[in-house]
Design an enzyme around this catalytic site. Sequence first.
Site, short mmCIF file in Angstrom:
data_model
loop_
_atom_site.label_atom_id
_atom_site.label_comp_id
_atom_site.label_asym_id
_atom_site.label_seq_id
_atom_site.Cartn_x
_atom_site.Cartn_y
_atom_site.Cartn_z
N ASP A 1 0.97 -1.14 0.05
CA ASP A 1 -0.03 -0.26 0.06
C ASP A 1 0.69 1.36 0.04
OD1 ASP A 1 -3.19 0.38 0.84
OD2 ASP A 1 -2.02 2.13 0.95
N LYS B 1 -0.93 3.18 7.34
CA LYS B 1 -1.74 1.96 7.36
C LYS B 1 -0.95 0.66 7.40
CE LYS B 1 -5.67 1.85 4.99
NZ LYS B 1 -6.42 1.82 3.63
N LYS C 1 -19.90 -6.70 -12.79
CA LYS C 1 -19.90 -6.10 -11.33
C LYS C 1 -20.86 -5.11 -11.29
CE LYS C 1 -18.72 -4.60 -7.40
NZ LYS C 1 -19.02 -5.40 -6.39
N LYS D 1 -21.79 5.11 -6.02
CA LYS D 1 -20.96 5.60 -6.85
C LYS D 1 -20.88 4.42 -8.12
CE LYS D 1 -16.51 2.95 -6.06
NZ LYS D 1 -16.28 2.03 -7.19
N CYS E 1 -19.87 1.64 -2.38
CA CYS E 1 -19.83 0.99 -3.88
C CYS E 1 -21.12 1.41 -4.58
CB CYS E 1 -19.89 -0.42 -3.33
SG CYS E 1 -18.55 -0.96 -3.11
N THR F 1 -13.44 -1.94 -8.99
CA THR F 1 -14.61 -1.81 -10.02
C THR F 1 -14.39 -0.83 -11.02
OG1 THR F 1 -15.97 -2.32 -8.09
CG2 THR F 1 -17.11 -1.54 -10.01
N GLU G 1 -19.27 -5.08 3.16
CA GLU G 1 -18.62 -5.07 4.49
C GLU G 1 -19.53 -5.37 5.60
OE1 GLU G 1 -17.44 -0.67 4.32
OE2 GLU G 1 -16.56 -0.91 2.45
N LYS H 1 -24.12 1.32 7.12
CA LYS H 1 -25.07 0.08 7.62
C LYS H 1 -24.36 -0.46 9.05
CE LYS H 1 -22.64 -3.21 5.37
NZ LYS H 1 -22.96 -4.88 4.13
P1 NAD Z 1 -10.06 1.49 0.00
O1 NAD Z 1 -10.23 3.15 -0.43
O2 NAD Z 1 -10.72 0.93 1.24
O3 NAD Z 1 -8.84 0.92 -0.28
C1 NAD Z 1 -7.85 0.98 -1.21
C2 NAD Z 1 -6.38 1.38 -0.83
O4 NAD Z 1 -5.41 1.38 -1.86
C3 NAD Z 1 -6.08 2.32 0.12
O5 NAD Z 1 -5.53 1.62 1.19
C4 NAD Z 1 -5.04 3.18 -0.65
O6 NAD Z 1 -4.08 3.65 0.05
C5 NAD Z 1 -4.43 2.03 -1.67
N1 NAD Z 1 -3.77 2.53 -2.84
C6 NAD Z 1 -4.23 3.62 -3.56
N2 NAD Z 1 -3.46 3.84 -4.63
C7 NAD Z 1 -2.34 2.88 -4.27
C8 NAD Z 1 -1.06 2.47 -5.27
N3 NAD Z 1 -0.81 3.10 -6.45
N4 NAD Z 1 -0.34 1.51 -4.72
C9 NAD Z 1 -0.68 0.94 -3.62
N5 NAD Z 1 -1.81 1.19 -2.85
C10 NAD Z 1 -2.64 1.96 -3.39
O7 NAD Z 1 -10.94 0.73 -1.23
P2 NAD Z 1 -11.99 -0.55 -1.12
O8 NAD Z 1 -13.28 -0.15 -0.53
O9 NAD Z 1 -11.13 -1.77 -0.82
O10 NAD Z 1 -12.28 -0.81 -2.64
C11 NAD Z 1 -11.17 -1.12 -3.51
C12 NAD Z 1 -12.15 -1.42 -4.94
O11 NAD Z 1 -12.92 -2.57 -4.75
C13 NAD Z 1 -12.99 -0.25 -5.42
O12 NAD Z 1 -12.87 -0.25 -6.86
C14 NAD Z 1 -14.18 -0.53 -5.06
O13 NAD Z 1 -15.45 -0.32 -5.81
C15 NAD Z 1 -14.38 -2.33 -5.10
N6 NAD Z 1 -14.98 -2.83 -4.08
C16 NAD Z 1 -15.31 -2.69 -2.93
C17 NAD Z 1 -16.11 -3.34 -1.91
C18 NAD Z 1 -16.37 -2.65 -0.50
O14 NAD Z 1 -17.25 -3.19 0.18
N7 NAD Z 1 -15.39 -1.82 -0.03
C19 NAD Z 1 -16.64 -4.63 -2.09
C20 NAD Z 1 -16.63 -4.70 -3.96
C21 NAD Z 1 -15.91 -3.94 -4.51
#
Ligand code: NAD
Length: 449
Positions: A36, A41, A220, A280, A277, A130, A167, A337
């Site tokens: 990351d 973090k 998706k 957006k 999600c 996504t 989540e 939620k």
């Molecule tokens: P998040 O924002 O919680 O986490 C993203 C992480 O990526 C962060 O820790 C950030 O620091 C890191 N990051 C950003 N750029 C980076 C880089 N260049 N190199 C390394 N690390 C980097 O996001 P999330 O909620 O985990 O969602 C991630 C993807 O999954 C999104 O596209 C989201 O739409 C999709 N998604 C999310 C969920 C959900 O419930 N949160 C469920 C299904 C899909």
Amino acid sequence: MTKKTNTKLSFIGLGYVGLTTSICFADKDFHVIGVDVDKSKLKKISSGKSGIFEPNLNELLCKVLKTKRFSISDNLSDSIKKSDVTFITVGTPANHDGSVGLQFIKSAATDIGHALKNKSSYHLVVVKSTIVPGTTENIIVPIITKISGKKYDEDFGICYNPEFLSEGSAINDMNNPDKIVLGSSNSKSKKIINNLYNIFYSTQKINIVNTTISNAELIKYANNAFLATKISYINTIANICNNIPNVNVDEIARAIGLDSRINSKFLSAGPGYGGSCFPKDVKALIQFSSSLDYSPKLLIAVDEVNQLQPTLIINIIKQKLSFIDNKTISILGLAFKSKTNDMRESVAIKIINELLKQNPTIKVHDPEAIDNAKQIFGDRVDYHNNIIEAIKNSDCCVILNDSIEYKSLKPTIFKKYMNKALVIDTKRIFNYSEFNEIVDYYCYGVGSY
Ligand code: NAD
């Protein structure tokens, strides 16, 4: 027993999706490196703290850290060198016009391109974030190819593997998914990614959908937009129910949910969907469709219904209180939620910000999200870790999510501690007749008896 594997994995982005999926893979005996850009973090994660409230996540993180199958790094190049498959799990936040923001995806692809320059063996990149159809092959692949100088499909491969976890039940969802969708462009990549999941689920029968990359990308969005549609649909029914005596939206939902063509899930009416999600993704699909010269009227309506829900709740509060100025309002439930601390796009933000315009005192409580709420509201609201303190001397209490802590509250508690026992229950967590007898109870989706 899980099959053994020598395949080494790296994950770029350790948020909700990246952290959960990476440690679940590590728990299945894969060697996993989590990367990351956020160093604070990484420090937390390496000490066994996920920083996310998610059932069993911290416990599993500590377990895989101890086994040494999961390690943390801020060095992507080194992590790619040491792994065979790299998952991209960075965020894809919305742009101002609702389209999908690709800044993190592009920067991850750029970093992968640089790292692959110095790698001689085949590397598979699996995109989980996504993104709209075409992004993997028209944006990610060209970036990696240009920067690395490597040949797509020969030196490196790419797959799209959308994530469907929720989540609040992320680990269970990862371990027991309804389906795994794998979009790939050639047989080598397809074989590697199928093999990974066959090992992961070696003791279970799982539906694996193999398809094209663009199909997987659209699946998706189609999946999330359908779930959002169910929510806006039942909220529409609830809004009708509000005005009919002796009608309860939960009874309607239970009955229609018994129809196997409809199914009972995602039919719980409330103040609107939030989270990182659905809002957006629905907007991004609308925007993407518009870019194809198609106006997706159904999805536009789903989004509009959802945007109106908090306003309806605010109007109910205003109507019941006559005026807001100098009143004390308690809000129970801040996260989008229950069972999460995620405040992203939570309706609580909209409702509280709107109420604050009329100068009430706002007292808030949430079992998990208080720290995140502080980042949003600062000193504009009073924070409470104790429910009684949160409702004490209030003129109105609004329940915004169905946390288990709230469900056990009795009407006598509200009567005893509030200044005026007005309870607005947007999730129908209480027994209507029990509450209606003792407090001024407004139950969203239940027409007055
Ligand atoms: P998040 O924002 O919680 O986490 C993203 C992480 O990526 C962060 O820790 C950030 O620091 C890191 N990051 C950003 N750029 C980076 C880089 N260049 N190199 C390394 N690390 C980097 O996001 P999330 O909620 O985990 O969602 C991630 C993807 O999954 C999104 O596209 C989201 O739409 C999709 N998604 C999310 C969920 C959900 O419930 N949160 C469920 C299904 C899909």
